[in-house]
Design an enzyme around this catalytic site. Structure first.
Site, PDB file in Angstrom:
ATOM      1  N   LYS A 170      42.305  40.930  34.512  1.00  0.00           N
ATOM      2  CA  LYS A 170      41.309  41.570  35.369  1.00  0.00           C
ATOM      3  C   LYS A 170      41.872  42.874  35.902  1.00  0.00           C
ATOM      4  CE  LYS A 170      38.528  40.847  39.509  1.00  0.00           C
ATOM      5  NZ  LYS A 170      38.030  39.870  40.475  1.00  0.00           N
ATOM      6  N   LYS A 229      42.551  47.130  45.483  1.00  0.00           N
ATOM      7  CA  LYS A 229      43.115  45.851  45.070  1.00  0.00           C
ATOM      8  C   LYS A 229      44.236  46.083  44.057  1.00  0.00           C
ATOM      9  CE  LYS A 229      38.910  43.226  46.168  1.00  0.00           C
ATOM     10  NZ  LYS A 229      38.031  42.095  45.809  1.00  0.00           N
ATOM     11  N   GLU A 273      49.685  38.630  30.800  1.00  0.00           N
ATOM     12  CA  GLU A 273      48.804  37.864  31.696  1.00  0.00           C
ATOM     13  C   GLU A 273      48.100  36.728  30.944  1.00  0.00           C
ATOM     14  OE1 GLU A 273      48.342  37.615  34.771  1.00  0.00           O
ATOM     15  OE2 GLU A 273      48.842  39.468  35.800  1.00  0.00           O
ATOM     16  N   LYS A 297      38.145  41.412  31.937  1.00  0.00           N
ATOM     17  CA  LYS A 297      37.156  41.999  32.834  1.00  0.00           C
ATOM     18  C   LYS A 297      37.656  43.339  33.362  1.00  0.00           C
ATOM     19  CE  LYS A 297      35.237  41.091  37.333  1.00  0.00           C
ATOM     20  NZ  LYS A 297      35.296  40.288  38.515  1.00  0.00           N
ATOM     21  N   SER A 339      29.208  44.485  37.042  1.00  0.00           N
ATOM     22  CA  SER A 339      28.079  45.112  37.735  1.00  0.00           C
ATOM     23  C   SER A 339      27.946  46.603  37.427  1.00  0.00           C
ATOM     24  CB  SER A 339      28.229  44.896  39.238  1.00  0.00           C
ATOM     25  OG  SER A 339      29.480  45.403  39.693  1.00  0.00           O
ATOM     26  N   TYR A 381      24.764  40.410  33.471  1.00  0.00           N
ATOM     27  CA  TYR A 381      23.557  40.417  34.299  1.00  0.00           C
ATOM     28  C   TYR A 381      22.315  40.611  33.436  1.00  0.00           C
ATOM     29  CZ  TYR A 381      27.114  40.729  37.846  1.00  0.00           C
ATOM     30  OH  TYR A 381      28.213  40.463  38.617  1.00  0.00           O
TER      31      TYR A 381
HETATM   32  C1  PBG Z   1      35.858  38.801  43.301  1.00  0.00           C
HETATM   33  C2  PBG Z   1      35.093  39.221  42.118  1.00  0.00           C
HETATM   34  C3  PBG Z   1      34.717  40.521  41.793  1.00  0.00           C
HETATM   35  C4  PBG Z   1      33.910  40.435  40.673  1.00  0.00           C
HETATM   36  C5  PBG Z   1      33.831  39.091  40.305  1.00  0.00           C
HETATM   37  N1  PBG Z   1      34.585  38.334  41.215  1.00  0.00           N
HETATM   38  C6  PBG Z   1      34.962  41.810  42.499  1.00  0.00           C
HETATM   39  C7  PBG Z   1      36.320  42.200  42.869  1.00  0.00           C
HETATM   40  O1  PBG Z   1      37.320  41.716  42.332  1.00  0.00           O
HETATM   41  O2  PBG Z   1      36.415  43.023  43.780  1.00  0.00           O
HETATM   42  C8  PBG Z   1      33.244  41.597  40.018  1.00  0.00           C
HETATM   43  C9  PBG Z   1      32.036  41.303  39.225  1.00  0.00           C
HETATM   44  C10 PBG Z   1      31.186  42.484  38.927  1.00  0.00           C
HETATM   45  O3  PBG Z   1      31.495  43.647  39.252  1.00  0.00           O
HETATM   46  O4  PBG Z   1      30.116  42.249  38.345  1.00  0.00           O
HETATM   47  N2  PBG Z   1      37.122  38.328  43.157  1.00  0.00           N
END
Ligand code: PBG
Length: 337
Positions: free
Chosen positions: A204, A230, A246, A261, A287, A326
């Site tokens: 991620k 983050k 990972e 992701k 998203s 989505y």
């Molecule tokens: C939270 C999480 C996130 C997403 C899924 N779980 C956001 C983040 O890590 O800040 C993002 C999903 C998306 O953008 O559609 N841990």
């Protein structure tokens, strides 16, 4: 018109593109509703669905509406949903205490969905971001300048057990703490949930493409800034070799499915992980990827149906078995079962 030149070709790849039948017969990648997981946002109370501004067509749903939506998705051939709670700001605190509430919104949502549509695989995030005022995925250290790894993992383990007890099929640690997959596996087994799987957000990235999601679950404003970083736990977008590290670690720790992701901007990473593991791979079209396509379509700059299909096909082609998107519902309608 000039005369055609003499080309002495044995290979003419266009032969196989000449008719619809030949194109179908030689099509390499197949996208079906059963490959898709729909991420869904849930809120408490009985409010009507509220659309997320930066994600047109995506709504925060009450539990009752969520159940209806899950029934509809299942009829369309979708086999999995990932549930994300949006909490009232009053329920958030510094330590994300709400994550361990046995009557937490997401747990009630899981129970309702599993009761109404037991055949549907239900997945929940294991991370503290919906529950913390600062919007981070874990608890902060004493200096409050970083997320504390090992203390956070302890909380995540308890959270995963609560989710398993509520009936989820897969828990999905999305926090990127070190060692959490192994610790969660041990906790689940010790609590009698050896059959509950782990869909690990193994690879991620620290991505700007999560922006609209943070609006959706209200974790962006929490820190009082959209710049919430983050970077000390999510991966550097510049890194590819690290993805293999990972993915390997999560596999050794007991992950059942590995997730990459975001998806679209990271197709090389999906491919890399595909070569590194025999496990099923999921990819999350996040998203921001959704928002980008929707925005361009709204401006009349891209064809929505064709672009969303192509974007998902590309993720599948790169090597993903499963895609969280989505677009799941609209795509399933278009593809047929
Ligand atoms: C939270 C999480 C996130 C997403 C899924 N779980 C956001 C983040 O890590 O800040 C993002 C999903 C998306 O953008 O559609 N841990």
């Amino acid at each position: 018109m000039p005369e055609p030149i003499k080309l002495d070709l044995v290979q003419r790849p266009r032969r196989l593109r000449r008719t619809g039948a030949l194109r179908a017969l030689t099509e390499e990648t197949v996208l079906l509703p059963r490959h898709l997981i729909a991420p869904l946002f849930v809120v408490d109370g009985k409010s009507a669905p509220e659309e997320i501004k930066s994600m047109p067509g995506v709504f925060r749903l009450s539990i009752a509406d969520l159940v209806k939506e899950c029934r509809a998705l299942h009829k369309l051939g979708i086999r999995g949903v990932a549930l994300f709670p949006k909490l009232d700001a009053k329920l958030k605190d510094d330590k994300g205490t709400g994550a361990l509430d046995e009557d937490a919104l997401v747990l009630r949502a899981v129970r309702a969905v599993k009761k109404a549509v037991p055949e549907l695989a239900v997945i929940t995030d294991v991370a503290l971001d919906p529950y913390t005022t600062h919007g981070h995925d874990g608890v902060l250290n004493a200096a409050r300048d970083d997320v504390e790894n090992d203390r956070t993992v302890g909380i995540l383990c308890q959270m995963a057990v609560l989710q398993a007890r509520a009936g989820v099929d897969l828990v999905a640690p999305s926090d990127m703490m070190d060692g959490r997959v192994g610790a969660i596996r041990k906790s689940l087994d010790a609590a009698g949930f050896s059959g509950t799987g782990i869909l690990a957000y193994a690879v991620k990235y620290n991505s700007a493409y999560y922006g609209p999601f943070r609006e959706a679950v209200g974790s962006a404003q929490a820190a009082g800034t959209r710049l919430l970083s983050k970077a000390t736990y999510q991966m550097n977008p510049a890194n590819r070799r690290e993805a293999v590290i990972e993915a390997t670690l999560d596999t050794l720790e007991g992950a059942d499915i590995l997730m990459v992701k975001p998806a679209g901007p990271y197709l090389d990473i999906i491919r890399e992980v595909r070569h590194a593991t025999r496990k099923p791979i999921a990819a999350y079209q996040v998203s921001g990827e959704y928002a980008q396509i929707q925005a361009a379509a709204r401006l009349g700059w891209l064809d929505l149906a064709r672009t969303r299909h192509e974007s998902l096909l590309a993720i599948k082609r790169a090597g993903a078995d499963i895609i969280l998107t989505y677009f799941a519902k609209e795509m399933a309608k278009e593809l047929g079962r």
